[in-house]
Design a protein around this motif. Structure first.
Motif, PDB file in Angstrom:
ATOM      1  N   GLU A  50       2.154   1.841  -3.519  1.00 31.53           N
ATOM      2  CA  GLU A  50       1.230   2.338  -4.439  1.00 31.53           C
ATOM      3  C   GLU A  50       1.121   3.676  -4.215  1.00 31.53           C
ATOM      4  O   GLU A  50       0.600   4.688  -4.989  1.00 31.53           O
ATOM      5  CB  GLU A  50      -0.316   1.378  -4.238  1.00 31.53           C
ATOM      6  CG  GLU A  50      -0.063   0.108  -4.624  1.00 31.53           C
ATOM      7  CD  GLU A  50      -1.076  -0.881  -4.326  1.00 31.53           C
ATOM      8  OE1 GLU A  50      -2.025  -0.451  -3.367  1.00 31.53           O
ATOM      9  OE2 GLU A  50      -1.422  -1.717  -4.869  1.00 31.53           O
TER      10      GLU A  50
ATOM     11  N   HIS B  80       0.906  -1.238   0.007  1.00 27.54           N
ATOM     12  CA  HIS B  80       0.086  -0.023   0.070  1.00 27.54           C
ATOM     13  C   HIS B  80       0.997   1.311  -0.003  1.00 27.54           C
ATOM     14  O   HIS B  80       0.572   2.216  -0.918  1.00 27.54           O
ATOM     15  CB  HIS B  80      -0.957   0.150   1.153  1.00 27.54           C
ATOM     16  CG  HIS B  80      -2.001   1.067   1.349  1.00 27.54           C
ATOM     17  ND1 HIS B  80      -2.745   1.469   0.561  1.00 27.54           N
ATOM     18  CD2 HIS B  80      -1.884   2.241   2.274  1.00 27.54           C
ATOM     19  CE1 HIS B  80      -3.321   2.726   0.733  1.00 27.54           C
ATOM     20  NE2 HIS B  80      -2.686   3.038   1.628  1.00 27.54           N
TER      21      HIS B  80
ATOM     22  N   THR C 149       1.590   6.857  -6.911  1.00 29.96           N
ATOM     23  CA  THR C 149       0.490   7.720  -7.173  1.00 29.96           C
ATOM     24  C   THR C 149       1.065   9.220  -6.823  1.00 29.96           C
ATOM     25  O   THR C 149       0.635  10.146  -7.450  1.00 29.96           O
ATOM     26  CB  THR C 149      -0.572   7.608  -6.220  1.00 29.96           C
ATOM     27  OG1 THR C 149      -1.294   6.083  -6.613  1.00 29.96           O
ATOM     28  CG2 THR C 149      -1.717   8.588  -6.532  1.00 29.96           C
TER      29      THR C 149
ATOM     30  N   LYS D   4       5.360  -1.434  -9.807  1.00 24.30           N
ATOM     31  CA  LYS D   4       4.246  -0.250  -9.916  1.00 24.30           C
ATOM     32  C   LYS D   4       5.091   0.897 -10.663  1.00 24.30           C
ATOM     33  O   LYS D   4       4.407   1.602 -11.030  1.00 24.30           O
ATOM     34  CB  LYS D   4       4.207   0.063  -8.295  1.00 24.30           C
ATOM     35  CG  LYS D   4       3.290  -1.009  -7.443  1.00 24.30           C
ATOM     36  CD  LYS D   4       1.930  -1.260  -8.318  1.00 24.30           C
ATOM     37  CE  LYS D   4       1.215  -2.538  -7.328  1.00 24.30           C
ATOM     38  NZ  LYS D   4      -0.246  -2.611  -7.973  1.00 24.30           N
TER      39      LYS D   4
END
Length: 247
Positions: free
Chosen positions: A66, A63, A70, A120
């Protein structure tokens, strides 16, 4: 030097040791550097000293990765340099005495976390970008009491080479830097006391042909070189930085 002027760089585990030294070198060459770390106070202090951008993130937590991706996408859109550096040795011990907790912690940070950091960030990498993964000479050694750490780095080397093949059509280079003994905090974090650490250092210096321990800056300069256009024909390689220890 402005070799990396306006390049956007991510350095995981950038608040100390090799990560810190590399962030410093990248910034000296005019890159815009985001450093990550698990401890807010440490990462913010390091960022202020360096002139870097801090981001609180634990590489073991998907998490967090991520959220990092972002945030970077929103602020910079694309990334030119990805240095996957964060790692731990875990607790030393024989295979027969291994704990699931230690296994999971080492693998979650060193392998799973590094793997998904790469995963990612691939969509955010500019064509022609550079990825450098910090491994270790232990990836190709088989010393007693270090099976989990060694296995985590061997796995990391494998995916780095696969990534180099997958990303070559986009001219994205993926390389591995594998240090030997260096003056960093990682051995201390393995739970060894000062006297034991000193004994290990003295023994290693006697075994290293160059008769000295490496400095974090030695690795930092190499990583920075691999991120430069001067290294544009180098990919899928592992560079050993160990003073000749594995000769």
């Amino acid at each position: 030097m402005n070799n990396l002027k306006d390049k956007v760089a991510i350095v995981t585990g950038g608040n100390s040791g090799i990560g810190y030294a590399t962030a410093k070198e990248l910034i000296a060459q005019s890159a815009k550097v985001i450093i990550t770390g698990r401890r807010r106070e440490a990462i913010e202090a390091a960022a202020q000293e360096l002139g870097a951008i801090p981001f609180l993130a634990d590489q073991a937590e998907l998490h967090d990765t991520e959220l990092l991706a972002t945030a970077v996408k929103e602020r910079f859109s694309k990334v030119d340099i990805l240095f996957i550096n964060a790692g731990v040795t875990g607790t030393l011990g024989l295979i027969e005495n291994a704990s699931v907790e230690n296994f999971d912690r080492v693998m979650d940070i060193n392998f799973r976390g590094a793997y998904f950091t790469l995963s990612k960030f691939i969509p955010l990498l500019n064509d022609g970008a550079s990825v450098v993964i910090l491994s270790s000479i232990v990836a190709s050694t088989h010393n007693p009491n270090s099976s989990i750490y060694q296995a985590s780095k061997a796995a990391l080397n494998s995916i780095a080479k696969t990534a180099a093949a997958e990303l070559a059509p986009r001219k994205i280079r993926v390389n591995i830097v594998s240090p030997g003994p260096h003056k960093t905090e990682i051995m201390g974090k393995a739970g060894l006391d000062e006297a034991t650490l000193q004994q290990i250092h003295e023994r290693l210096i006697n075994e290293i042909p160059l008769k000295k321990m490496g400095e974090a800056e030695d690795v930092a300069r190499l990583v920075t070189y691999l991120c430069d256009d001067a290294a544009s024909f180098i990919t899928g390689t592992e560079i050993i930085v160990d003073g000749g220890l594995t000769l």
